[in-house]
Design an enzyme around this catalytic site. Structure first.
Site, PDB file in Angstrom:
ATOM      1  N   GLY A 135       0.814  -1.199   0.000  1.00 30.69           N
ATOM      2  CA  GLY A 135       0.000   0.000   0.000  1.00 30.69           C
ATOM      3  C   GLY A 135       0.851   1.253   0.000  1.00 30.69           C
ATOM      4  N   CYS A 136       0.236   2.369  -0.378  1.00 35.20           N
ATOM      5  CA  CYS A 136       0.981   3.629  -0.476  1.00 35.20           C
ATOM      6  C   CYS A 136       1.451   4.098   0.898  1.00 35.20           C
ATOM      7  CB  CYS A 136       0.128   4.686  -1.166  1.00 35.20           C
ATOM      8  SG  CYS A 136      -1.547   4.859  -0.497  1.00 35.20           S
ATOM      9  N   TYR A 137       0.526   4.204   1.840  1.00 30.30           N
ATOM     10  CA  TYR A 137       0.927   4.565   3.195  1.00 30.30           C
ATOM     11  C   TYR A 137       1.857   3.513   3.791  1.00 30.30           C
ATOM     12  CZ  TYR A 137      -2.327   8.472   4.140  1.00 30.30           C
ATOM     13  OH  TYR A 137      -2.972   9.679   4.173  1.00 30.30           O
ATOM     14  N   ALA A 138       1.558   2.236   3.518  1.00 27.36           N
ATOM     15  CA  ALA A 138       2.380   1.156   4.079  1.00 27.36           C
ATOM     16  C   ALA A 138       3.818   1.249   3.594  1.00 27.36           C
ATOM     17  CB  ALA A 138       1.783  -0.194   3.715  1.00 27.36           C
ATOM     18  N   THR A 139       4.003   1.671   2.349  1.00 30.41           N
ATOM     19  CA  THR A 139       5.351   1.870   1.822  1.00 30.41           C
ATOM     20  C   THR A 139       6.079   2.951   2.612  1.00 30.41           C
ATOM     21  OG1 THR A 139       4.738   1.154  -0.413  1.00 30.41           O
ATOM     22  CG2 THR A 139       6.660   2.591  -0.217  1.00 30.41           C
TER      23      THR A 139
END
Length: 316
Positions: A135-139
């Protein structure tokens, strides 16, 4: 040496990420786009919607079996969460050697799928056929926390703000510019999917509070970390610099990065290291473009690594 052309198809191409994927594929010297699936745009020329692509290919409305029947070498699934399984099942049955990269949350917790965050999971890409894009935030969270993981005294607290493109193209309050004007919209303040994703990948609990802002693209993540022992700013900065010294898409900066400066760029900026009195609490800021490093660029890194090409091919 001549490199054989590899065929690729994109499912879910109408969305913001799908558009960025088409641009990257068009710039790739070894990829041939053979299908682009979108119910809403079926029959229309891809070139009419994406200036980076100038061939005659048209959007098609393809179900799972039709996608599998195309027998592309690579399929990227850019679908909303919960929609990938029929396509994966059809490809598994018809062409199991197809490289499938899924951008949704659907397979991020599946041990049979390779979790593709190259800067942290680069070790075993060769031969992978099923890759789950983070995920974008997870990255952003993982890249910010990882250099200090062994020093954590408790769960990192992550305050995230994203542009409304992160909410996709299906109309909702979170992508309605009128509702977002002069506003900041919190949502899913506990147990967000990316909170669970990062906790599972790093092996430590993480607390995440996301918000949507009026800008279109880009993420700002402010991470509060409690440390087991005091560290100086120089020691912390050195951990980031050393960890990512050979990572061309990660830039360690001195001041806190601005989201306006990362929008439209492929990488991540991490900086603004600030210590509280006592040097056992540190705050670090990261920015990335949620449509690029948070989605399409990362998918292209994963594709290149899985196929043995230079990781940054087509990533300008």
């Amino acid at each position: 040496m001549t490199v054989q052309t590899t065929t690729i198809g994109i499912v879910g191409a109408r969305g913001h990420t799908g558009s960025e994927l088409i641009k990257l594929v068009a710039a790739h010297p070894h990829l041939q786009l053979v299908f682009v699936s979108s119910r809403e745009l079926a029959g229309q020329r891809v070139a009419e919607h994406n200036q980076a692509y100038q061939a005659e290919l048209r959007y098609e409305s393809l179900d799972a079996n039709a996608v599998a029947a195309k027998a592309a070498d690579v399929v990227i699934l850019a679908l909303p969460n919960g929609n990938a399984a029929p396509f994966v099942a059809a490809i598994d049955a018809a062409t199991p050697q197809t490289l499938v990269i899924d951008l949704s949350t659907d397979y991020r917790f599946d041990p049979a799928w390779y979790y593709g965050l190259p800067e942290l999971t680069r070790g075993s890409y060769a031969g992978q056929k099923r890759i789950s894009n983070p995920g974008c935030y997870a990255t952003a969270m993982q890249l910010t926390i990882a250099p200090l993981l062994d020093q954590l005294a408790g769960p990192p607290q992550c305050f995230g703000v994203s542009g409304y493109s992160g909410a996709g193209t299906t109309p909702s309050d979170k992508n309605n510019p009128a509702l977002l004007a002069d506003n900041l919209m919190p949502y899913a303040l506990t147990n967000h999917m990316h909170e669970r994703e990062v906790s599972a990948q790093l092996g430590v609990p993480v607390e995440f509070m996301p918000h949507v802002a009026p800008h279109f693209r880009g993420i700002t993540l402010t991470v509060n970390l409690w440390l087991q022992q005091p560290l100086t700013r120089e020691q912390i900065q050195a951990r980031y610099t050393q960890r990512y010294a050979d990572e061309p898409l990660i830039e360690i900066v001195d001041e806190a990065p601005w989201v306006s400066r990362i929008a439209g760029r492929h990488g991540v900026q991490i900086g603004g290291v600030t210590l509280a009195p006592g040097n056992k609490r540190v705050v670090v800021v990261a920015t990335l473009d949620n449509l690029l490093k948070g989605a399409a660029t990362q998918a292209m890194q994963n594709l290149n690594l899985a196929l043995g090409w230079d990781e940054l091919t087509a990533i300008g």
